[in-house]
Design a protein around this motif. Structure first.
Motif, PDB file in Angstrom:
ATOM      1  N   GLY A  45      -0.675  -1.240   0.195  1.00 29.00           N
ATOM      2  CA  GLY A  45      -0.847  -1.434   1.625  1.00 29.00           C
ATOM      3  C   GLY A  45       0.443  -1.448   2.418  1.00 29.00           C
ATOM      4  O   GLY A  45       0.442  -1.696   3.622  1.00 29.00           O
ATOM      5  N   ARG A  46       1.567  -1.185   1.750  1.00 27.24           N
ATOM      6  CA  ARG A  46       2.852  -1.150   2.451  1.00 27.24           C
ATOM      7  C   ARG A  46       2.976   0.147   3.247  1.00 27.24           C
ATOM      8  O   ARG A  46       2.430   1.172   2.859  1.00 27.24           O
ATOM      9  CB  ARG A  46       4.005  -1.274   1.454  1.00 27.24           C
ATOM     10  CG  ARG A  46       3.992  -2.589   0.688  1.00 27.24           C
ATOM     11  CD  ARG A  46       5.050  -2.625  -0.390  1.00 27.24           C
ATOM     12  NE  ARG A  46       4.835  -1.511  -1.319  1.00 27.24           N
ATOM     13  CZ  ARG A  46       5.638  -1.244  -2.339  1.00 27.24           C
ATOM     14  NH1 ARG A  46       6.706  -1.981  -2.574  1.00 27.24           N
ATOM     15  NH2 ARG A  46       5.381  -0.216  -3.127  1.00 27.24           N
ATOM     16  N   ILE A  47       3.732   0.082   4.346  1.00 20.48           N
ATOM     17  CA  ILE A  47       3.870   1.207   5.271  1.00 20.48           C
ATOM     18  C   ILE A  47       5.143   1.986   4.953  1.00 20.48           C
ATOM     19  O   ILE A  47       6.218   1.401   4.776  1.00 20.48           O
ATOM     20  CB  ILE A  47       3.912   0.710   6.727  1.00 20.48           C
ATOM     21  CG1 ILE A  47       2.623  -0.052   7.062  1.00 20.48           C
ATOM     22  CG2 ILE A  47       4.141   1.864   7.703  1.00 20.48           C
ATOM     23  CD1 ILE A  47       2.663  -0.786   8.396  1.00 20.48           C
ATOM     24  N   ARG A 121      -3.768   7.035   3.002  1.00 18.45           N
ATOM     25  CA  ARG A 121      -3.309   6.295   1.822  1.00 18.45           C
ATOM     26  C   ARG A 121      -2.636   7.303   0.906  1.00 18.45           C
ATOM     27  O   ARG A 121      -3.218   8.321   0.560  1.00 18.45           O
ATOM     28  CB  ARG A 121      -4.495   5.638   1.115  1.00 18.45           C
ATOM     29  CG  ARG A 121      -4.140   5.024  -0.195  1.00 18.45           C
ATOM     30  CD  ARG A 121      -4.086   3.544  -0.325  1.00 18.45           C
ATOM     31  NE  ARG A 121      -4.904   2.766   0.539  1.00 18.45           N
ATOM     32  CZ  ARG A 121      -4.509   1.579   1.020  1.00 18.45           C
ATOM     33  NH1 ARG A 121      -3.329   1.104   0.723  1.00 18.45           N
ATOM     34  NH2 ARG A 121      -5.297   0.878   1.785  1.00 18.45           N
ATOM     35  N   CYS A 122      -1.396   7.001   0.524  1.00 21.08           N
ATOM     36  CA  CYS A 122      -0.634   7.873  -0.358  1.00 21.08           C
ATOM     37  C   CYS A 122      -0.494   7.190  -1.714  1.00 21.08           C
ATOM     38  O   CYS A 122       0.249   6.217  -1.852  1.00 21.08           O
ATOM     39  CB  CYS A 122       0.744   8.180   0.230  1.00 21.08           C
ATOM     40  SG  CYS A 122       1.720   9.278  -0.817  1.00 21.08           S
ATOM     41  N   GLU A 123      -1.228   7.694  -2.696  1.00 24.97           N
ATOM     42  CA  GLU A 123      -1.174   7.129  -4.040  1.00 24.97           C
ATOM     43  C   GLU A 123      -0.263   7.927  -4.953  1.00 24.97           C
ATOM     44  O   GLU A 123      -0.195   7.671  -6.150  1.00 24.97           O
ATOM     45  CB  GLU A 123      -2.599   7.048  -4.608  1.00 24.97           C
ATOM     46  CG  GLU A 123      -3.500   6.158  -3.773  1.00 24.97           C
ATOM     47  CD  GLU A 123      -4.930   6.067  -4.276  1.00 24.97           C
ATOM     48  OE1 GLU A 123      -5.258   6.714  -5.298  1.00 24.97           O
ATOM     49  OE2 GLU A 123      -5.709   5.328  -3.655  1.00 24.97           O
ATOM     50  N   LEU A 124       0.458   8.888  -4.387  1.00 29.97           N
ATOM     51  CA  LEU A 124       1.340   9.775  -5.145  1.00 29.97           C
ATOM     52  C   LEU A 124       2.792   9.326  -4.997  1.00 29.97           C
ATOM     53  O   LEU A 124       3.153   8.750  -3.976  1.00 29.97           O
ATOM     54  CB  LEU A 124       1.196  11.209  -4.612  1.00 29.97           C
ATOM     55  CG  LEU A 124      -0.226  11.770  -4.591  1.00 29.97           C
ATOM     56  CD1 LEU A 124      -0.304  12.976  -3.678  1.00 29.97           C
ATOM     57  CD2 LEU A 124      -0.650  12.133  -6.000  1.00 29.97           C
ATOM     58  N   LEU A 139       7.430  -0.567   3.226  1.00 30.51           N
ATOM     59  CA  LEU A 139       7.674  -1.951   3.609  1.00 30.51           C
ATOM     60  C   LEU A 139       6.362  -2.683   3.875  1.00 30.51           C
ATOM     61  O   LEU A 139       5.451  -2.113   4.499  1.00 30.51           O
ATOM     62  CB  LEU A 139       8.521  -2.020   4.883  1.00 30.51           C
ATOM     63  CG  LEU A 139       9.908  -1.388   4.840  1.00 30.51           C
ATOM     64  CD1 LEU A 139      10.597  -1.560   6.201  1.00 30.51           C
ATOM     65  CD2 LEU A 139      10.751  -1.966   3.731  1.00 30.51           C
ATOM     66  N   PRO A 140       6.285  -3.949   3.459  1.00 23.63           N
ATOM     67  CA  PRO A 140       5.127  -4.759   3.878  1.00 23.63           C
ATOM     68  C   PRO A 140       5.124  -4.864   5.406  1.00 23.63           C
ATOM     69  O   PRO A 140       6.200  -4.852   6.034  1.00 23.63           O
ATOM     70  CB  PRO A 140       5.390  -6.126   3.229  1.00 23.63           C
ATOM     71  CG  PRO A 140       6.414  -5.883   2.171  1.00 23.63           C
ATOM     72  CD  PRO A 140       7.208  -4.694   2.618  1.00 23.63           C
ATOM     73  N   GLU A 141       3.952  -4.965   5.980  1.00 23.01           N
ATOM     74  CA  GLU A 141       3.855  -4.976   7.444  1.00 23.01           C
ATOM     75  C   GLU A 141       4.653  -6.111   8.082  1.00 23.01           C
ATOM     76  O   GLU A 141       5.278  -5.922   9.126  1.00 23.01           O
ATOM     77  CB  GLU A 141       2.385  -5.042   7.877  1.00 23.01           C
ATOM     78  CG  GLU A 141       2.191  -4.667   9.310  1.00 23.01           C
ATOM     79  CD  GLU A 141       0.775  -4.255   9.643  1.00 23.01           C
ATOM     80  OE1 GLU A 141       0.528  -4.027  10.842  1.00 23.01           O
ATOM     81  OE2 GLU A 141      -0.069  -4.144   8.743  1.00 23.01           O
ATOM     82  N   ASP A 142       4.679  -7.289   7.447  1.00 20.02           N
ATOM     83  CA  ASP A 142       5.441  -8.397   8.027  1.00 20.02           C
ATOM     84  C   ASP A 142       6.943  -8.107   8.023  1.00 20.02           C
ATOM     85  O   ASP A 142       7.656  -8.479   8.954  1.00 20.02           O
ATOM     86  CB  ASP A 142       5.122  -9.724   7.354  1.00 20.02           C
ATOM     87  CG  ASP A 142       5.461  -9.756   5.871  1.00 20.02           C
ATOM     88  OD1 ASP A 142       5.596  -8.698   5.232  1.00 20.02           O
ATOM     89  OD2 ASP A 142       5.592 -10.881   5.332  1.00 20.02           O
TER      90      ASP A 142
END
Length: 172
Positions: A45-47, A121-124, A139-142
Motif C-alpha cells: 500500500g505504499r505510494i 497496484r504495482c506488484e512487479l 513511501l508509506p502515506e504518513d
C-alpha cells in the motif's frame, strides 16, 4: 523523436480537441493539452514517489507522488495512463489503471491542462527510466505527508494529490 517533438492534442476549456501541436510548442505557447496522473502503490500500500530528472521539460528536479505525463495526439486518457505507468515504473504487464476523477489544472504562469487521475497496484519490481526518474522509493502515506512541506513538489501533482486526499476523506 525528442519529447519536444511529440504531437499532442490541443483542447479547449471543455476538453474538446481544437488542434494539434508538438509538445515543445504547446509548452512554450501555453496551449491547453491533456495529462494523466497515476498513483502507483505496491503490495504493502505504499505510494511510489520520485524526483524528476533535471532534463525534464516541465518541473525539472522536483518530487512527484504520481507517475504519468502527457496524452499523445489521438490517444485516450486510459491508454495514456497504462503507457505512462509502465514506462515510468519500467514494468510490463500492469493492470489497467482505474480512473478516479478528472480536473482542469490552471496555474498563475498561464499553464493549463486537463488531467485524469488514476490509481494502480504495482506488484512487479520497478526499474524506472533513468532519463525520467532521478530517485525513487515506495513511501508509506504518513511519510509522504510528512515530506510535503520539506520537498519541492510538482505543482500539478500536488494539486491532484490534494484533490485525491479530499475525495478519499469525503467518502470515508
Amino acid at each position: 523523436m525528442s519529447a519536444a517533438d511529440e504531437l499532442l492534442d490541443i483542447v479547449d476549456e471543455n476538453d474538446k480537441v481544437i488542434g494539434q501541436s508538438p509538445r515543445g510548442e504547446a509548452y512554450a505557447r501555453r496551449l491547453r493539452h491533456r495529462c494523466v496522473f497515476i498513483e502507483a502503490r505496491d503490495t504493502e500500500g505504499r505510494i511510489f514517489v520520485h524526483r524528476r530528472t533535471p532534463t525534464k521539460l516541465v518541473f525539472p528536479s522536483m518530487y512527484d507522488m504520481f507517475v504519468g505525463g502527457v496524452v499523445g495526439a489521438g490517444e485516450t486518457y486510459d491508454d495514456a495512463a497504462l503507457r505512462e505507468a509502465e514506462e515510468e515504473l519500467g514494468v510490463s504487464g500492469l493492470p489497467r489503471p482505474e480512473l478516479l476523477f478528472k480536473f482542469r489544472y490552471d496555474d498563475a504562469a498561464g499553464r493549463s491542462w486537463w488531467s485524469s487521475v488514476y490509481q494502480v497496484r504495482c506488484e512487479l519490481p520497478v526499474d524506472p527510466q533513468a532519463e525520467e526518474v532521478a530517485w525513487h522509493d515506495f513511501l508509506p502515506e504518513d511519510e509522504l505527508e510528512r515530506r510535503l512541506p520539506d520537498w519541492e513538489w510538482v505543482p500539478d501533482g500536488l494539486a491532484a494529490y490534494r484533490r485525491l486526499t479530499e475525495q478519499r476523506r469525503a467518502t470515508r
